[in-house]
Structures are given as structure tokens and as C-alpha cells.
Design a protein around this motif. Structure first.
Motif, mmCIF file in Angstrom:
data_model
loop_
_atom_site.group_PDB
_atom_site.id
_atom_site.type_symbol
_atom_site.label_atom_id
_atom_site.label_comp_id
_atom_site.label_asym_id
_atom_site.label_seq_id
_atom_site.Cartn_x
_atom_site.Cartn_y
_atom_site.Cartn_z
ATOM 1 N N PHE A 53 0.839 -1.194 0.000
ATOM 2 C CA PHE A 53 0.000 0.000 0.000
ATOM 3 C C PHE A 53 0.880 1.251 0.000
ATOM 4 O O PHE A 53 1.833 1.345 0.784
ATOM 5 N N PHE A 54 0.534 2.193 -0.866
ATOM 6 C CA PHE A 54 1.201 3.497 -0.886
ATOM 7 C C PHE A 54 0.133 4.577 -0.733
ATOM 8 O O PHE A 54 -0.781 4.676 -1.559
ATOM 9 N N ILE A 55 0.236 5.355 0.328
ATOM 10 C CA ILE A 55 -0.695 6.458 0.578
ATOM 11 C C ILE A 55 0.015 7.752 0.216
ATOM 12 O O ILE A 55 0.990 8.148 0.873
ATOM 13 N N PHE A 56 -0.440 8.417 -0.849
ATOM 14 C CA PHE A 56 0.184 9.653 -1.329
ATOM 15 C C PHE A 56 -0.593 10.844 -0.760
ATOM 16 O O PHE A 56 -1.788 11.007 -1.033
ATOM 17 N N CYS A 57 0.083 11.680 0.015
ATOM 18 C CA CYS A 57 -0.612 12.827 0.599
ATOM 19 C C CYS A 57 0.404 13.809 1.184
ATOM 20 O O CYS A 57 1.594 13.506 1.305
ATOM 21 N N ASP A 58 -0.096 14.987 1.532
ATOM 22 C CA ASP A 58 0.665 15.938 2.343
ATOM 23 C C ASP A 58 0.402 15.549 3.793
ATOM 24 O O ASP A 58 -0.695 15.787 4.314
ATOM 25 N N GLU A 59 1.375 14.931 4.424
ATOM 26 C CA GLU A 59 1.150 14.416 5.779
ATOM 27 C C GLU A 59 0.788 15.530 6.746
ATOM 28 O O GLU A 59 -0.032 15.340 7.651
ATOM 29 N N ASN A 60 1.375 16.701 6.574
ATOM 30 C CA ASN A 60 1.066 17.817 7.478
ATOM 31 C C ASN A 60 -0.403 18.197 7.398
ATOM 32 O O ASN A 60 -1.052 18.476 8.412
ATOM 33 N N ALA A 61 -0.946 18.213 6.169
ATOM 34 C CA ALA A 61 -2.359 18.543 6.000
ATOM 35 C C ALA A 61 -3.238 17.471 6.631
ATOM 36 O O ALA A 61 -4.256 17.777 7.272
ATOM 37 N N LEU A 62 -2.849 16.209 6.466
ATOM 38 C CA LEU A 62 -3.635 15.117 7.037
ATOM 39 C C LEU A 62 -3.587 15.165 8.565
ATOM 40 O O LEU A 62 -4.611 14.940 9.240
ATOM 41 N N GLN A 63 -2.435 15.490 9.117
ATOM 42 C CA GLN A 63 -2.321 15.608 10.573
ATOM 43 C C GLN A 63 -3.154 16.769 11.103
ATOM 44 O O GLN A 63 -3.777 16.666 12.171
ATOM 45 N N SER A 64 -3.196 17.863 10.362
ATOM 46 C CA SER A 64 -4.004 19.008 10.781
ATOM 47 C C SER A 64 -5.487 18.651 10.778
ATOM 48 O O SER A 64 -6.242 19.072 11.664
ATOM 49 N N GLN A 65 -5.912 17.858 9.770
ATOM 50 C CA GLN A 65 -7.299 17.408 9.738
ATOM 51 C C GLN A 65 -7.607 16.538 10.962
ATOM 52 O O GLN A 65 -8.665 16.666 11.584
ATOM 53 N N ALA A 66 -6.669 15.658 11.288
ATOM 54 C CA ALA A 66 -6.864 14.792 12.454
ATOM 55 C C ALA A 66 -6.911 15.615 13.736
ATOM 56 O O ALA A 66 -7.691 15.319 14.652
ATOM 57 N N ALA A 67 -6.086 16.669 13.800
ATOM 58 C CA ALA A 67 -6.054 17.515 14.995
ATOM 59 C C ALA A 67 -7.393 18.210 15.225
ATOM 60 O O ALA A 67 -7.821 18.408 16.360
ATOM 61 N N THR A 68 -8.069 18.600 14.122
ATOM 62 C CA THR A 68 -9.375 19.253 14.274
ATOM 63 C C THR A 68 -10.410 18.277 14.834
ATOM 64 O O THR A 68 -11.370 18.699 15.491
ATOM 65 N N ILE A 69 -10.214 16.983 14.600
ATOM 66 C CA ILE A 69 -11.148 15.978 15.106
ATOM 67 C C ILE A 69 -10.821 15.592 16.548
ATOM 68 O O ILE A 69 -11.709 15.483 17.394
ATOM 69 N N PHE A 70 -9.515 15.432 16.841
ATOM 70 C CA PHE A 70 -9.117 14.936 18.157
ATOM 71 C C PHE A 70 -8.761 16.034 19.148
ATOM 72 O O PHE A 70 -8.553 15.759 20.325
ATOM 73 N N GLY A 71 -8.659 17.260 18.667
ATOM 74 C CA GLY A 71 -8.521 18.363 19.617
ATOM 75 C C GLY A 71 -7.135 18.926 19.780
ATOM 76 O O GLY A 71 -6.989 20.059 20.260
ATOM 77 N N ASN A 72 -6.080 18.201 19.405
ATOM 78 C CA ASN A 72 -4.739 18.778 19.504
ATOM 79 C C ASN A 72 -3.828 18.156 18.455
ATOM 80 O O ASN A 72 -4.061 17.030 17.992
ATOM 81 N N GLN A 73 -2.781 18.889 18.106
ATOM 82 C CA GLN A 73 -1.901 18.497 17.010
ATOM 83 C C GLN A 73 -1.159 17.199 17.312
ATOM 84 O O GLN A 73 -1.010 16.349 16.432
ATOM 85 N N ARG A 74 -0.704 17.048 18.553
ATOM 86 C CA ARG A 74 0.093 15.864 18.887
ATOM 87 C C ARG A 74 -0.728 14.594 18.711
ATOM 88 O O ARG A 74 -0.251 13.598 18.147
ATOM 89 N N THR A 75 -1.959 14.617 19.163
ATOM 90 C CA THR A 75 -2.822 13.452 19.009
ATOM 91 C C THR A 75 -3.078 13.158 17.537
ATOM 92 O O THR A 75 -3.102 11.996 17.106
ATOM 93 N N GLY A 76 -3.255 14.233 16.757
ATOM 94 C CA GLY A 76 -3.462 14.064 15.325
ATOM 95 C C GLY A 76 -2.271 13.412 14.656
ATOM 96 O O GLY A 76 -2.418 12.530 13.800
ATOM 97 N N GLU A 77 -1.062 13.834 15.031
ATOM 98 C CA GLU A 77 0.157 13.251 14.458
ATOM 99 C C GLU A 77 0.267 11.768 14.812
ATOM 100 O O GLU A 77 0.607 10.934 13.965
ATOM 101 N N ASN A 78 -0.002 11.441 16.077
ATOM 102 C CA ASN A 78 0.088 10.047 16.507
ATOM 103 C C ASN A 78 -0.946 9.181 15.786
ATOM 104 O O ASN A 78 -0.673 8.028 15.427
ATOM 105 N N TYR A 79 -2.127 9.749 15.583
ATOM 106 C CA TYR A 79 -3.207 8.987 14.939
ATOM 107 C C TYR A 79 -2.826 8.643 13.501
ATOM 108 O O TYR A 79 -2.983 7.494 13.065
ATOM 109 N N VAL A 80 -2.313 9.614 12.756
ATOM 110 C CA VAL A 80 -1.965 9.371 11.352
ATOM 111 C C VAL A 80 -0.821 8.369 11.249
ATOM 112 O O VAL A 80 -0.825 7.489 10.382
ATOM 113 N N SER A 81 0.155 8.473 12.150
ATOM 114 C CA SER A 81 1.354 7.637 12.049
ATOM 115 C C SER A 81 1.065 6.150 12.274
ATOM 116 O O SER A 81 1.859 5.293 11.864
#
Length: 462
Positions: free
Chosen positions: A251-279
Motif C-alpha cells: 500500500f502506498f498512501i500519497f498525501c501531504d502528511e502535514n495537511a492530514l495531521q491538521s485534519q486529524a487535529a481538528t477531530i481529536f482536539g490537539n496536534q500531537r494526538t493528530g500526528e500520533n493517529y496518522v502515524s
């Protein structure tokens, strides 16, 4: 492509081009690869060969840096060598209620590229089995979507090819969508059992695809995830996480990881959680390397203005290409800017003697719009930091700096202002000022403002 490399007939996702030795022609998948991304693809393939059997890669690059171009050309290259490739454009399926529905349809579509009818039936059989077990996930969306997936859209496909499979696989379990869905829920004693069945059926599907393609591993590319609605993007990741890392599939997921992490942060409430979730969804993080944009800019310009390149690249285009690299444009911005410059050149040939100035104004107009507005209003502006002379050791650029920043009312005063500067810079600067004055005006400020307005007018047409 090497002459002795096997070429298999297959669809190029970039444009429906068929590769076929029998036809006597083969399209080169990397045509237009100005940034030498084919070398990156080769490195990625080497990594795949040396990595674990089950691997999930996130390919990171910023917006407009050519991720989709790279994906499409790499997919075409792999297909031309007989590798099975499934490309899922998440953004194009963003309108669906269920992300998994679109993903399964892509798997079904892959069977159309298989010529052997028995192998095609086997892939369809495993795809239907996978779709059945995915029903509880799909039906979170609606019964309408469930019906489409459970029947695998056979009413829209090759009924003759699928008839035998439908008879054996569908009649017993799918007589009615709502009843079969309820049956699937009841049959799953637990979510854990459901996930195991889902994974096992997907692994069986991958094996059937590999069997149809001489045992080669399956490449699954997911594109544009960062452009989707956050809920859609993360629903897709959650839906497919149970079979990410399937044996024999990469599997290859092509994306801007920073943008995806920011989207996750808006759902989970903070940037660190968003980064951990995507990773948690990938094993390896790859990055499309930064490249020198100057060669790419010259190729874009050559494509749009070939008559100017008959005797090689003109000096004013070479000068412009340097600015594209210095200002760290994205590949998309670079291409758009080259188109704009060619439009200015064609529509305003009277600016021919002022091309060095026009080059920089086009850059400023695109990258530093507030500076351009000031120049257009005042006839002079202090160059932004990236274009300061200390960052660009080029006499012509230093001369352009003096022209753009000068607020003097006459060439004589202008020459006095730069007295003591390098003679080459003075010569360039004086020549440019005289060229600007050559536009029938006796006022450098008004002349420069006029050049800016011409650039603005032409830019609006692009």
C-alpha cells in the motif's frame, strides 16, 4: 524502459493508453518527467524488494509538488512490466457515503485488465466474497450503497462473465439486501470475527490477483487523501486498516502528511494526538525529494513556446528559470507561472527589451502579491527577502533590484544613485531603465507602473 523488458498490455491510469508490443509501439511512461522522478520510483521499488512482505508506505510531498504525476507515471511503468496496480483516487470518490464502497469498485474494475477469462472469474469471485464480508461496514452508509457493493455492480458490468459467480456466490446469501445484511451481522459472533473474515477474504483476493499476474506483488496506490473531507479520509483509513499490510500487497498512501495531521487535529482536539493517529497507519514514511526547478521551468517554457527554443533556451528564459528555483515554487506554481510568462511575451511583444524586468515582476505577482500591488501603485518597491541581492549573486539581478527599488525621476539621477557600484551592474541597470523609457514615456516611475499593469492584465488571462 530497457529493450528486453517485458511489456504487457495494460491501462495507463494517466490517460487510458495501452502498452502493447504486438501493436509495434510502447508509450514511455515517464514522458514529461522533468524532475527525474523515475529515479525516485526506482529507489522506492528497491525499498519494496528489501522490506517486509507486508508494508504500508506514506509518500509525503507538499501541495502542488507533483504527487499525482509521480503516482500516475509510476503506476503506468509498473503496469507496462506486468505488475498489478490498483489506483484509488480518494478525492474523486469523496461524494460517496461509504469510502469502502468506492475502494471495492476499484478492485472490481481491476479484473477488466485481465485477459484470461478463468482468472478474471476467480478475481471476481474473491472480490464478491470480500464485498459480502465488508457489508456491515458499507451499510453504515445506506442500503442503496450496500446493494451496489453486495451485487458488485454486475448489472453495469460483464453479465456473461459474472453470471456463473453470481449464481454460486450470491443466490444463497443475497436474496434481499436488508435480509442478507442482517444475516451478515448475526453471523458475525463478534467484531473480532468480522475483522478476521474481512482480512482473510482480502488476502484471498490479493492471492487471486497475484496468480493472474505471474505471482508479482500487488501495488495499491491511494491518492488525494489530504484533499477529502476529514470524516471521509479517516473513515477510509479505519475501514481498510484491517487489511493494510496484506501479504503480497504493498500500500502506498500519497498525501501531504502535514495537511492530514491538521485534519486529524481538528477531530481529536490537539496536534500531537493528530500526528500520533496518522502515524499508526503506515510502516514507512517516504518523501518526494526537493528538486531544482530550473530545468523543469525551461521544459515547461519550451512546451509552450517551442519557436523560441530553436537555437537553445533564450537567455531571458534561463534567467526566469533561476527565479523559479530560488523562490521555491511548487511544481504546479512553476508550470502556471511559465504559462503566464509565455502569454505576456505573446500578447505584449513591445516589452521585449524589458524581459529581465518582466521576469521578476511575474515572479513577484505570483509569489509576493502585496509587493506587486505596491510596485503597481508606486512604481517602486523593496524586494522581498528571497529576492534580495545578497541571496542571488548575479549582476543582472542586482541591476533589476536597482530598477525595481529606484524612485528617481530621471536616468541621470538614477545613474548618480548607483555611482560606485560594479560597472557591469551600472551598465545593466542603465540599459534596463533606458529600455523602460523606450516605451513612449519620459518618466521611469510611470513607465515601470505601465509595465506592471501590462503584466497584471496578461496574468488575468491565464
Amino acid at each position: 524502459q530497457e529493450e528486453d523488458a517485458p511489456v504487457r498490455q495494460g491501462r495507463d491510469p494517466a490517460g487510458g493508453v495501452y502498452f502493447s508490443v504486438e501493436d509495434g509501439w510502447v508509450m514511455e511512461p515517464w514522458t514529461g518527467d522533468y524532475l527525474k522522478r523515475h529515479e525516485v520510483a526506482k529507489a522506492f521499488e528497491s525499498l519494496v524488494e528489501t522490506s517486509a512482505q507486508e508494508s504500508v508506505f506514506l509518500v509525503h510531498a507538499g501541495f502542488g509538488m507533483g504527487k499525482t504525476f509521480f503516482l500516475q507515471r509510476w503506476a503506468a511503468s509498473l503496469q507496462s512490466r506486468g505488475y498489478p496496480v490498483v489506483v484509488f483516487d480518494a478525492w474523486r470518490n469523496d461524494y460517496l457515503e461509504s469510502p469502502l464502497a468506492g475502494f471495492i469498485e476499484n478492485l472490481r474494475d481491476f479484473s477488466n485488465s485481465i485477459d484470461d477469462n478463468e482468472k478474471k472469474k476467480d478475481i471476481l469471485k474473491h472480490t464478491i466474497s470480500f464485498a459480502q464480508r465488508a457489508a456491515p461496514i458499507v451499510t453504515r452508509a445506506s442500503a442503496r450503497i450496500a446493494a451496489r457493493i453486495l451485487t458488485l455492480g454486475v448489472v453495469e458490468g460483464d453479465i456473461d462473465t459474472a453470471k456463473e459467480i453470481i449464481a454460486s456466490e450470491m443466490e444463497a446469501n443475497i436474496k434481499d439486501v436488508s435480509d442478507s445484511t442482517a444475516h451478515l451481522f448475526l453471523r458475525s459472533a463478534s467484531q473480532k470475527q468480522l475483522h478476521k473474515e474481512l482480512s482473510d477474504s482480502f488476502f484471498g483476493l490479493i492471492e487471486s490477483i497475484r496468480h493472474a499476474c505471474d505471482g508479482k506483488p500487488v501495488y495499491i496506490f491511494i491518492d488525494e487523501l489530504d484533499r477529502c473531507r476529514p470524516n471521509f479520509a479517516f473513515d477510509l483509513l479505519e475501514d481498510i486498516k484491517h487489511f493494510l499490510g496484506a501479504s503480497g500487497a504493498h500500500f502506498f498512501i500519497f498525501c501531504d502528511e502535514n495537511a492530514l495531521q491538521s485534519q486529524a487535529a481538528t477531530i481529536f482536539g490537539n496536534q500531537r494526538t493528530g500526528e500520533n493517529y496518522v502515524s499508526k497507519f503506515y510502516s514507512f514514511r517516504l518523501r518526494l525529494p526537493d528538486s531544482n526547478l530550473a530545468p523543469a521551468a525551461l521544459n515547461f517554457l519550451s512546451d509552450k513556446d517551442p519557436e523560441s527554443f530553436v537555437n537553445g533556451p533564450p537567455s531571458h528564459y534561463e534567467h526566469f528559470a533561476k527565479y523559479c528555483d530560488i523562490t521555491q515554487l511548487s511544481l504546479r506554481e512553476c508550470k502556471r507561472l511559465c504559462e503566464r510568462l509565455v502569454v505576456v511575451r505573446r500578447l505584449r511583444p513591445n516589452l521585449a527589451q524589458s524581459w529581465p524586468l518582466v521576469n521578476v515582476l511575474c515572479i513577484i505577482h505570483t509569489v509576493f502579491p502585496s509587493h506587486f500591488r505596491e510596485f503597481e501603485r508606486e512604481g517602486c518597491v523593496t524586494l522581498p527577502e528571497q529576492l534580495r541581492s545578497e541571496n542571488i549573486d548575479d549582476p543582472l539581478h542586482n541591476a533589476i533590484k536597482w530598477v525595481i527599488e529606484s524612485d528617481k525621476k530621471s536616468v541621470a539621477a538614477f545613474e548618480a544613485d548607483i555611482e560606485g557600484e560594479d560597472g557591469q551592474i551600472v551598465g545593466y541597470a542603465t540599459s534596463l531603465m533606458n529600455d523602460v523609457l523606450g516605451m513612449p514615456l519620459n518618466d521611469p516611475i510611470r513607465a515601470k507602473r505601465l509595465v506592471a499593469r501590462e503584466v497584471e492584465w496578461c496574468s488575468e488571462l491565464v
